[in-house]
Design a protein around this motif. Structure first.
Motif, PDB file in Angstrom:
ATOM      1  N   ALA A 174       0.838  -1.209   0.000  1.00  0.00           N
ATOM      2  CA  ALA A 174       0.000   0.000   0.000  1.00  0.00           C
ATOM      3  C   ALA A 174       0.869   1.254   0.000  1.00  0.00           C
ATOM      4  O   ALA A 174       0.560   2.250  -0.662  1.00  0.00           O
ATOM      5  CB  ALA A 174      -0.919  -0.006   1.218  1.00  0.00           C
ATOM      6  N   ARG A 175       1.978   1.192   0.718  1.00  0.00           N
ATOM      7  CA  ARG A 175       2.890   2.332   0.792  1.00  0.00           C
ATOM      8  C   ARG A 175       3.501   2.609  -0.571  1.00  0.00           C
ATOM      9  O   ARG A 175       3.613   3.759  -1.003  1.00  0.00           O
ATOM     10  CB  ARG A 175       3.999   2.010   1.818  1.00  0.00           C
ATOM     11  N   GLN A 177       2.179   1.794  -3.386  1.00  0.00           N
ATOM     12  CA  GLN A 177       1.076   2.274  -4.236  1.00  0.00           C
ATOM     13  C   GLN A 177       0.904   3.787  -4.042  1.00  0.00           C
ATOM     14  O   GLN A 177       0.727   4.539  -4.992  1.00  0.00           O
ATOM     15  CB  GLN A 177      -0.220   1.553  -3.849  1.00  0.00           C
ATOM     16  N   ALA A 178       1.014   4.226  -2.796  1.00  0.00           N
ATOM     17  CA  ALA A 178       0.797   5.647  -2.492  1.00  0.00           C
ATOM     18  C   ALA A 178       1.964   6.523  -2.944  1.00  0.00           C
ATOM     19  O   ALA A 178       1.756   7.633  -3.431  1.00  0.00           O
ATOM     20  CB  ALA A 178       0.561   5.819  -0.987  1.00  0.00           C
ATOM     21  N   LEU A 179       3.188   6.019  -2.791  1.00  0.00           N
ATOM     22  CA  LEU A 179       4.358   6.873  -3.028  1.00  0.00           C
ATOM     23  C   LEU A 179       5.126   6.479  -4.286  1.00  0.00           C
ATOM     24  O   LEU A 179       6.110   7.128  -4.633  1.00  0.00           O
ATOM     25  CB  LEU A 179       5.307   6.813  -1.825  1.00  0.00           C
ATOM     26  N   ALA A 191       8.111  10.982   0.032  1.00  0.00           N
ATOM     27  CA  ALA A 191       6.766  11.521   0.282  1.00  0.00           C
ATOM     28  C   ALA A 191       6.835  13.015   0.567  1.00  0.00           C
ATOM     29  O   ALA A 191       7.702  13.474   1.295  1.00  0.00           O
ATOM     30  CB  ALA A 191       6.149  10.809   1.474  1.00  0.00           C
ATOM     31  N   LEU A 195       2.106  10.188   5.492  1.00  0.00           N
ATOM     32  CA  LEU A 195       1.097   9.158   5.230  1.00  0.00           C
ATOM     33  C   LEU A 195       0.269   8.900   6.491  1.00  0.00           C
ATOM     34  O   LEU A 195       0.799   8.930   7.603  1.00  0.00           O
ATOM     35  CB  LEU A 195       1.756   7.851   4.803  1.00  0.00           C
ATOM     36  N   LYS A 250      -1.557  12.817   4.131  1.00  0.00           N
ATOM     37  CA  LYS A 250      -1.875  12.009   2.950  1.00  0.00           C
ATOM     38  C   LYS A 250      -2.451  10.663   3.382  1.00  0.00           C
ATOM     39  O   LYS A 250      -1.712   9.701   3.618  1.00  0.00           O
ATOM     40  CB  LYS A 250      -0.607  11.789   2.114  1.00  0.00           C
ATOM     41  N   PHE A 252      -3.670   7.032   3.068  1.00  0.00           N
ATOM     42  CA  PHE A 252      -3.295   6.063   2.020  1.00  0.00           C
ATOM     43  C   PHE A 252      -3.937   4.702   2.203  1.00  0.00           C
ATOM     44  O   PHE A 252      -4.024   3.924   1.266  1.00  0.00           O
ATOM     45  CB  PHE A 252      -1.768   5.928   1.902  1.00  0.00           C
ATOM     46  N   MET A 253      -4.400   4.357   3.407  1.00  0.00           N
ATOM     47  CA  MET A 253      -4.888   2.986   3.597  1.00  0.00           C
ATOM     48  C   MET A 253      -5.958   2.906   4.674  1.00  0.00           C
ATOM     49  O   MET A 253      -5.846   3.554   5.713  1.00  0.00           O
ATOM     50  CB  MET A 253      -3.706   2.073   4.004  1.00  0.00           C
ATOM     51  N   LEU A 281      -8.079   5.189  -1.655  1.00  0.00           N
ATOM     52  CA  LEU A 281      -7.222   4.594  -0.628  1.00  0.00           C
ATOM     53  C   LEU A 281      -7.115   3.086  -0.822  1.00  0.00           C
ATOM     54  O   LEU A 281      -8.013   2.447  -1.377  1.00  0.00           O
ATOM     55  CB  LEU A 281      -7.797   4.863   0.777  1.00  0.00           C
ATOM     56  N   TRP A 282      -6.010   2.540  -0.370  1.00  0.00           N
ATOM     57  CA  TRP A 282      -5.819   1.089  -0.369  1.00  0.00           C
ATOM     58  C   TRP A 282      -6.764   0.488   0.664  1.00  0.00           C
ATOM     59  O   TRP A 282      -6.842   0.967   1.790  1.00  0.00           O
ATOM     60  CB  TRP A 282      -4.372   0.784   0.011  1.00  0.00           C
TER      61      TRP A 282
END
Ligand SMILES: *Cc1c(COP(=O)(O)O)cnc(C)c1O
Length: 519
Positions: A174-175, A177-179, A191, A195, A250, A252-253, A281-282
């Motif tokens: 997930a991290r 995916q976000a960054l 980043a 997060l 931010k 993210f999950m 979001l994840w």
């Protein structure tokens, strides 16, 4: 056969040198076989006759002290070491194979799973990768889990130690995916914003640990309050996300829980899926024990929405009764999963033929390179029992939990502290107002555990200490629950009469419940 091909050294080389001086294989395979069969019989006896044993007993001091010896230099007879195991180790395990074990969330194991594990150890396959069918067995399990959770063909799966590790792996995907995969080289410098992730107040603490280990920071796991049924409160989650966005963070999950560790609650998964989609979001689900409720036709509908997760973490070693350890992570986007962990290195180079074929390998999807063949005991369990029987076993644990809740309702000395969603029952022994009920119940649970009759554990529900019965054990029957209740009534009354919980008096000292043995 020429002498040089002799598979083993002569039993007693006259000059004291063997052809293979370093080999650890036995000189006398026949004797080893006989001993091996005795060991197998002993452990099968343990499983077959486990009801005749106490669930748990504290180890005497002499036994505990016997595990402080110096490094052994000289060989010992296998039979002697096994006798030591039988005498000093086996009787003092935590007892989760026993039908009276109902504490925490432990699977009981099965003889079939044990045999699968034995074969895996004999094969000694290293499941990091390479061209071997054991890796195909692990992929077979992934395939089955895709089918069970209605995940796409591209989904990836990986055996890990347990759900704690599975949650970490999913969070790291997930991290990235976000960054972007930048984060793998640059760390969180990649980043621009902090997060933030979300989980309910009933979520397992290993998600907090995963945030910590991932370098994001445990403080940035927002704890969302629970509704009256101990499920994540959707309105509070939406507000938290909006507040974090307004503050420049931010999100993210979202980590939903399917079967919370305290009470077995299932978060509103479809709403979580909708919200995660809207917010970009994840959507992760911690389904440590609950996810495999998918195998039970009466429980699967309660898990609706799980098929929309981006990742699911769960354990085969809990509700599926596979021997420890066997955790699993399933990720919808297998490419994203691969990109989050794969690292080309010369000594692990791949090929189209030979033993280095078959890429990608399991080591490309997680942290471990050397990995045990956890898939084999899981494969044996799923094939030998089949999903229908396993599903019935899972349903039965929930039927038993409802039976227990009903009995508790009928007993004036006891009260339920949470609704029963699945297989977990939280209750307590009622105490007069002037008595500290938490102390009485804590001492009652210790007394229960030391009685050897039953082993529930404790948790805190709405500020009250609860006796927590988690039925994750295929051996547990109504009679075991009845015995636990009867012992709770007796030991609760004894505890209360002993004065514990009055005028600040804590447990221990006045109860006299096998404290000598515990010392
Ligand atoms: C047991 C459990 C975990 C931790 O799993 P391990 O296999 O012990 O690492 C996480 N979440 C929930 C809901 C659990 O029940």
């Amino acid at each position: 056969m020429p002498e040089s091909f002799s598979p083993r050294p002569p039993a007693h080389p006259p000059d004291g040198t063997a052809d293979v001086p370093g080999s650890l294989d036995p000189q006398d395979w026949q004797a080893l076989r006989a001993q091996a069969h005795r060991m197998l019989d002993d452990i099968l006896d343990y499983q077959q006759n486990i009801r005749q044993r106490p669930v748990w007993q504290p180890a005497p001091t002499a036994v505990r002290d016997s595990f402080q010896q110096a490094l052994p230099q000289q060989p010992q007879d296998l039979a002697a070491v096994h006798a030591e195991f039988m005498r000093d180790i086996l009787p003092y395990a935590i007892g989760n194979a026993h039908p009276g074990f109902m504490g925490w969330v432990h699977g009981a194991g099965t003889p079939v799973g044990m045999l699968g594990e034995m074969l895996a150890a004999g094969l000694n396959a290293n499941l990091g990768g390479r061209a071997q069918v054991p890796v195909a067995v692990e992929r077979q399990i992934t395939h089955w889990m895709r089918e069970l959770f209605h995940f796409p063909e591209n989904a990836s799966g990986l055996f890990v130690t347990g759900t704690s590790m599975a949650n970490l792996i999913a969070l790291l995907v997930a991290r990235s995916q976000a960054l972007g995969t930048e984060v793998r080289r640059q760390g969180l410098q990649a980043a621009d914003e902090q997060l933030v992730a979300y989980a309910s107040a009933g979520a397992h603490k290993c998600i907090y640990k995963a945030m910590d280990v991932a370098g994001i920071g445990g403080d940035f796991l927002r704890t969302i309050p629970l509704d009256a049924c101990f499920r994540l409160d959707m309105a509070a989650l939406e507000q938290a996300i909006a507040a974090d966005r307004a503050a420049g963070f931010k999100p993210f999950m979202i980590a939903g829980t399917a079967g919370s560790v305290d009470v077995g609650a299932i978060d509103p998964l479809p709403q979580l899926a909708d919200l995660a989609q809207r917010e970009g979001l994840w959507f992760h689900i911690d389904g440590a024990f609950g996810a495999l409720g998918m195998l039970a036709p009466d429980i699967a509908p309660h898990l609706a929405g799980i098929e929309r997760a981006d990742s699911i973490a769960f354990d085969f070693h809990k509700w599926l009764q596979v021997p420890y350890d066997a955790g699993f992570v399933l990720v919808r986007d297998g490419n994203r999963h691969f990109d989050s962990f794969a690292l080309p290195v010369a000594y692990l180079s791949r090929d189209l033929r030979g033993m280095a074929a078959g890429s990608p390998w399991p080591c490309d999807f997680g942290l471990d390179l050397s990995r045990s063949f956890k898939a084999l005991k899981t494969w044996f369990t799923l094939k030998v029992y089949g999903t229908e029987q396993l599903g019935r076993m899972i349903s039965t644990t929930c039927v038993l939990a409802r039976y227990l809740a009903q009995r508790i309702d009928e007993l004036p000395q006891l009260e339920l502290l949470a609704p029963v969603a699945l297989n977990i029952v939280c209750f307590r022994y009622r105490c007069p107002a002037e008595v500290n009920a938490d102390l009485v119940n804590a001492a009652t649970v210790v007394a229960l555990q030391e009685s050897g009759i039953a082993a529930p554990s404790t948790t805190t529900i709405n500020g009250h200490l609860a006796i927590r019965v988690a039925i994750v054990n295929h051996r547990t029957q109504r009679a075991d629950l009845d015995a636990m209740l009867q012992a709770t009534l007796r030991l609760g009354a004894q505890t209360l009469a002993s004065g514990i919980g009055r005028n600040g008096q804590g447990a221990f000292g006045s109860l006299g419940l096998r404290q000598d043995a515990a010392e």
